[in-house]
Scaffold this motif. Structure first.
Motif, PDB file in Angstrom:
ATOM      1  N   GLN A   1      26.997  58.967   1.048  1.00  0.00           N
ATOM      2  CA  GLN A   1      27.524  60.182   0.411  1.00  0.00           C
ATOM      3  C   GLN A   1      28.374  61.006   1.362  1.00  0.00           C
ATOM      4  N   GLU A   2      28.028  61.027   2.631  1.00  0.00           N
ATOM      5  CA  GLU A   2      28.713  61.871   3.611  1.00  0.00           C
ATOM      6  C   GLU A   2      29.913  61.199   4.276  1.00  0.00           C
ATOM      7  N   SER A   3      30.118  59.909   4.043  1.00  0.00           N
ATOM      8  CA  SER A   3      31.138  59.161   4.780  1.00  0.00           C
ATOM      9  C   SER A   3      32.477  59.114   4.065  1.00  0.00           C
ATOM     10  N   LYS A   4      33.535  59.267   4.825  1.00  0.00           N
ATOM     11  CA  LYS A   4      34.899  59.063   4.326  1.00  0.00           C
ATOM     12  C   LYS A   4      35.164  57.562   4.207  1.00  0.00           C
ATOM     13  N   PHE A   5      34.697  56.796   5.194  1.00  0.00           N
ATOM     14  CA  PHE A   5      34.852  55.346   5.208  1.00  0.00           C
ATOM     15  C   PHE A   5      33.478  54.686   5.225  1.00  0.00           C
TER      16      PHE A   5
END
Length: 172
Positions: free
Chosen positions: A97-101
Motif C-alpha cells: 500500500q505504501e510503495s510507489k514501485f
C-alpha cells in the motif's frame, strides 16, 4: 552474475515511468498535460518481493537514487541492512500500500504460483507501478489486467509473462 543486469533493468523501468519516457514520441509536450506525470525517484518507496541476491543488488542501486527500499521474504534474515528494511508476511499488505514501485523477483515454485493475485493487487495504491522480473507464473495476469482496466496502476513493466513467447494479440 545476473544481479547487476536485472537490477539495471528494473532501474530502467523505474526511470521510464518517473520521467514519462512513454511521452517522448511526441515532438511537443504541452506542460499542463504532462507536468503532473513526472516524479522524482528520490524518496520514492520501493518494495522488492523475493529479495534474494538480485534484490539485494537492486536495493543497492535504489539506495544510490535515495529511494526508500523494503525487501520482502517469508523468513526475514537476521542481519540488518543499511540499504533496506526487511518485511515479512504480516507487513506485506501495508508495504504494498505504501510503495510507489513493487518489484517482483519471485522464483516460479508451487508456493509462489499466482502470488500476485486479485487480493494482493487490491493492496496497490493509486498511481503505483508493478514491475515483474520474476517468473511469469507468479502473476495472475487476469487480475493484473483487471487492475490496469480500473486505472489504479500508473503502469507496469513486464519482463516475462506466464506463457512465453506471448501471442501478438496478448492484452499485456
Amino acid at each position: 552474475y545476473h544481479g547487476i543486469f536485472m537490477a539495471q533493468h528494473a532501474i530502467g523501468m523505474m526511470l521510464y515511468f518517473a520521467k514519462s519516457l512513454h511521452l517522448s514520441k511526441k515532438q511537443f509536450w504541452p506542460r499542463h498535460e504532462v507536468a503532473e506525470q513526472f516524479f522524482d525517484l528520490s524518496q520514492a518507496k520501493v518494495l522488492i518481493v523475493g529479495c534474494g541476491s538480485i534484490g539485494l543488488k537492486l536495493a543497492e542501486l535504489c539506495h544510490a537514487f535515495e529511494m526508500q527500499v523494503s525487501g520482502y521474504r517469508r523468513h526475514i534474515p537476521t542481519e540488518n541492512s543499511k540499504k533496506l528494511k526487511w518485511v515479512g508476511p504480516r507487513e506485506l499488505q501495508q508495504a504494498i500500500q505504501e510503495s510507489k514501485f513493487v518489484v517482483n523477483l519471485l522464483p516460479g515454485t508451487e508456493e509462489t504460483f499466482h502470488f500476485f493475485n486479485k487480493e494482493k493487487f487490491s493492496y496497490f495504491s493509486k498511481n503505483s507501478i508493478f514491475i515483474n522480473l520474476g517468473r511469469g507464473r507468479t502473476v495472475d495476469e487476469n487480475a493484473l489486467l483487471e487492475l490496469l482496466s480500473k486505472v489504479v496502476l500508473l503502469g507496469c513493466g513486464l519482463d516475462v509473462l506466464e506463457n512465453e513467447p506471448p501471442k501478438e494479440t496478448h492484452p499485456l
